[in-house]
Design a protein around this motif. Structure first.
Motif, PDB file in Angstrom:
ATOM      1  N   HIS A  19       0.886  -1.166   0.000  1.00 44.02           N
ATOM      2  CA  HIS A  19       0.000   0.000   0.000  1.00 44.02           C
ATOM      3  C   HIS A  19       0.919   1.209   0.000  1.00 44.02           C
ATOM      4  N   LEU A  20       0.766   2.039  -1.016  1.00 47.35           N
ATOM      5  CA  LEU A  20       1.677   3.172  -1.154  1.00 47.35           C
ATOM      6  C   LEU A  20       0.924   4.429  -1.535  1.00 47.35           C
ATOM      7  N   LYS A  21       1.599   5.543  -1.372  1.00 49.55           N
ATOM      8  CA  LYS A  21       1.082   6.852  -1.781  1.00 49.55           C
ATOM      9  C   LYS A  21       1.962   7.357  -2.905  1.00 49.55           C
ATOM     10  N   ALA A  22       1.317   7.963  -3.898  1.00 44.57           N
ATOM     11  CA  ALA A  22       2.064   8.541  -5.008  1.00 44.57           C
ATOM     12  C   ALA A  22       1.370   9.817  -5.449  1.00 44.57           C
ATOM     13  N   LEU A  23       2.163  10.757  -5.935  1.00 43.62           N
ATOM     14  CA  LEU A  23       1.610  11.990  -6.499  1.00 43.62           C
ATOM     15  C   LEU A  23       1.119  11.699  -7.903  1.00 43.62           C
ATOM     16  N   LYS A  24      -0.114  12.065  -8.156  1.00 46.05           N
ATOM     17  CA  LYS A  24      -0.729  11.856  -9.466  1.00 46.05           C
ATOM     18  C   LYS A  24      -0.612  13.164 -10.241  1.00 46.05           C
ATOM     19  N   ALA A  25       0.318  13.200 -11.177  1.00 43.83           N
ATOM     20  CA  ALA A  25       0.521  14.417 -11.976  1.00 43.83           C
ATOM     21  C   ALA A  25      -0.709  14.682 -12.833  1.00 43.83           C
ATOM     22  N   PHE A  26      -0.878  15.893 -13.201  1.00 45.91           N
ATOM     23  CA  PHE A  26      -1.995  16.350 -14.022  1.00 45.91           C
ATOM     24  C   PHE A  26      -3.325  16.282 -13.281  1.00 45.91           C
ATOM     25  N   SER A  27      -3.298  15.999 -11.988  1.00 44.91           N
ATOM     26  CA  SER A  27      -4.499  16.031 -11.150  1.00 44.91           C
ATOM     27  C   SER A  27      -4.227  16.969  -9.982  1.00 44.91           C
ATOM     28  N   ASN A  28      -3.675  18.123 -10.291  1.00 43.31           N
ATOM     29  CA  ASN A  28      -3.275  19.086  -9.263  1.00 43.31           C
ATOM     30  C   ASN A  28      -2.291  18.463  -8.291  1.00 43.31           C
ATOM     31  N   ASP A  29      -1.443  17.559  -8.808  1.00 44.98           N
ATOM     32  CA  ASP A  29      -0.452  16.851  -7.991  1.00 44.98           C
ATOM     33  C   ASP A  29      -1.083  16.278  -6.725  1.00 44.98           C
ATOM     34  N   MET A  30      -2.175  15.584  -6.918  1.00 46.89           N
ATOM     35  CA  MET A  30      -2.930  14.988  -5.825  1.00 46.89           C
ATOM     36  C   MET A  30      -2.210  13.743  -5.295  1.00 46.89           C
ATOM     37  N   LEU A  31      -2.118  13.604  -3.979  1.00 47.69           N
ATOM     38  CA  LEU A  31      -1.536  12.429  -3.345  1.00 47.69           C
ATOM     39  C   LEU A  31      -2.619  11.357  -3.279  1.00 47.69           C
ATOM     40  N   VAL A  32      -2.359  10.200  -3.902  1.00 51.35           N
ATOM     41  CA  VAL A  32      -3.355   9.145  -4.038  1.00 51.35           C
ATOM     42  C   VAL A  32      -2.811   7.852  -3.446  1.00 51.35           C
ATOM     43  N   ASN A  33      -3.707   7.052  -2.849  1.00 53.66           N
ATOM     44  CA  ASN A  33      -3.349   5.744  -2.297  1.00 53.66           C
ATOM     45  C   ASN A  33      -3.486   4.681  -3.385  1.00 53.66           C
ATOM     46  N   TYR A  34      -2.486   3.796  -3.459  1.00 54.89           N
ATOM     47  CA  TYR A  34      -2.494   2.708  -4.431  1.00 54.89           C
ATOM     48  C   TYR A  34      -2.142   1.403  -3.750  1.00 54.89           C
ATOM     49  N   GLN A  35      -2.569   0.318  -4.383  1.00 52.13           N
ATOM     50  CA  GLN A  35      -2.166  -1.024  -3.962  1.00 52.13           C
ATOM     51  C   GLN A  35      -1.430  -1.665  -5.135  1.00 52.13           C
ATOM     52  N   ALA A  36      -0.229  -2.162  -4.866  1.00 47.00           N
ATOM     53  CA  ALA A  36       0.556  -2.846  -5.894  1.00 47.00           C
ATOM     54  C   ALA A  36       0.846  -4.258  -5.418  1.00 47.00           C
ATOM     55  N   ILE A  37       0.796  -5.203  -6.350  1.00 44.07           N
ATOM     56  CA  ILE A  37       1.211  -6.576  -6.058  1.00 44.07           C
ATOM     57  C   ILE A  37       2.350  -6.898  -7.014  1.00 44.07           C
ATOM     58  N   VAL A  38       3.480  -7.291  -6.436  1.00 42.73           N
ATOM     59  CA  VAL A  38       4.682  -7.577  -7.211  1.00 42.73           C
ATOM     60  C   VAL A  38       5.106  -9.017  -6.940  1.00 42.73           C
ATOM     61  N   LEU A  39       5.345  -9.767  -8.015  1.00 42.11           N
ATOM     62  CA  LEU A  39       5.874 -11.126  -7.916  1.00 42.11           C
ATOM     63  C   LEU A  39       7.387 -11.041  -8.050  1.00 42.11           C
ATOM     64  N   VAL A  40       8.091 -11.650  -7.094  1.00 47.52           N
ATOM     65  CA  VAL A  40       9.552 -11.731  -7.170  1.00 47.52           C
ATOM     66  C   VAL A  40       9.906 -13.201  -7.293  1.00 47.52           C
ATOM     67  N   LYS A  41      10.366 -13.577  -8.491  1.00 43.56           N
ATOM     68  CA  LYS A  41      10.714 -14.970  -8.775  1.00 43.56           C
ATOM     69  C   LYS A  41      12.160 -15.218  -8.366  1.00 43.56           C
ATOM     70  N   PRO A  42      12.503 -16.483  -8.096  1.00 36.86           N
ATOM     71  CA  PRO A  42      13.915 -16.785  -7.831  1.00 36.86           C
ATOM     72  C   PRO A  42      14.752 -16.372  -9.040  1.00 36.86           C
ATOM     73  N   LYS A  43      15.905 -15.827  -8.782  1.00 37.94           N
ATOM     74  CA  LYS A  43      16.749 -15.330  -9.878  1.00 37.94           C
ATOM     75  C   LYS A  43      17.570 -16.491 -10.434  1.00 37.94           C
ATOM     76  N   TRP A  44      17.247 -16.887 -11.671  1.00 41.28           N
ATOM     77  CA  TRP A  44      17.933 -18.006 -12.315  1.00 41.28           C
ATOM     78  C   TRP A  44      19.039 -17.524 -13.245  1.00 41.28           C
ATOM     79  N   CYS A  45      19.033 -16.276 -13.572  1.00 43.12           N
ATOM     80  CA  CYS A  45      19.950 -15.762 -14.587  1.00 43.12           C
ATOM     81  C   CYS A  45      20.543 -14.453 -14.077  1.00 43.12           C
ATOM     82  N   ASP A  46      21.809 -14.221 -14.349  1.00 41.05           N
ATOM     83  CA  ASP A  46      22.487 -13.019 -13.862  1.00 41.05           C
ATOM     84  C   ASP A  46      22.551 -11.900 -14.887  1.00 41.05           C
TER      85      ASP A  46
END
Length: 127
Positions: free
Chosen positions: A65-92
Motif C-alpha cells: 500500500h503506497l502513496k504517489a503523487l498523481k501528476a496532471f491532477s493538481n499533484d494529488m496524493l493518491v493511495n495505491y495497492q501494488a502486487i509484485v511477484l519476485v521470482k527466484p533469480k535463475w539468470c544473472d
C-alpha cells in the motif's frame, strides 16, 4: 491500517515497509505502472506491506500500500495497492529481471478526520 483499505488474507504476512527490499519494490511498481499506462506518478511512501511465500521455486508475492503523487491532477496524493511477484533469480543477465508487476490499482481514500468526529486537536467529539 487505513479503515477503507482491503485487508489481506491470513496467507499474507506483514513486513516492515522500511526494509530496503520493500523500498526497491515500490520504486519498481511505480516505474512499471508509469511505463504500462504512460502515467506520470511520483512515488511518495509505502505505508503498509505484506509478503506471501509461494510454492518452492515460484518466489514471493509482495502486496504494497503506497502513496504517489498523481501528476496532471493538481499533484494529488493518491493511495495505491501494488502486487509484485519476485521470482527466484535463475539468470544473472540484466535482461532477466525477476520482478513482475501483477496488479496496480487506486485505493479509496480514507474519510477526512472531521468526518470521523476528530477535531483539529486530535480529540474525538462524542455525539
Amino acid at each position: 491500517m487505513m479503515a477503507n483499505s482491503p485487508q489481506p488474507s491470513a496467507l499474507w504476512l506483514p513486513v516492515s515497509a522500511k526494509q530496503l527490499e520493500i523500498q526497491e519494490l515500490r520504486r519498481f511498481a511505480v516505474m512499471e505502472q508509469n511505463k504500462k499506462r504512460q502515467w506520470n506518478l511520483t512515488f511518495n511512501a509505502v505505508y503498509e506491506a505484506w509478503n506471501m511465500t509461494l510454492a518452492a521455486n515460484y518466489g514471493n508475492l509482495y502486496l504494497l500500500h503506497l502513496k504517489a503523487l498523481k501528476a496532471f491532477s493538481n499533484d494529488m496524493l493518491v493511495n495505491y495497492q501494488a502486487i509484485v511477484l519476485v521470482k527466484p533469480k535463475w539468470c544473472d543477465r540484466p535482461c532477466c529481471d525477476p520482478r513482475t508487476l501483477m496488479s496496480f490499482k487506486e485505493l479509496p481514500s480514507p474519510p477526512p478526520p472531521e468526518a470521523l468526529g476528530v477535531s483539529d486537536q486530535g480529540t474525538v467529539d462524542l455525539v
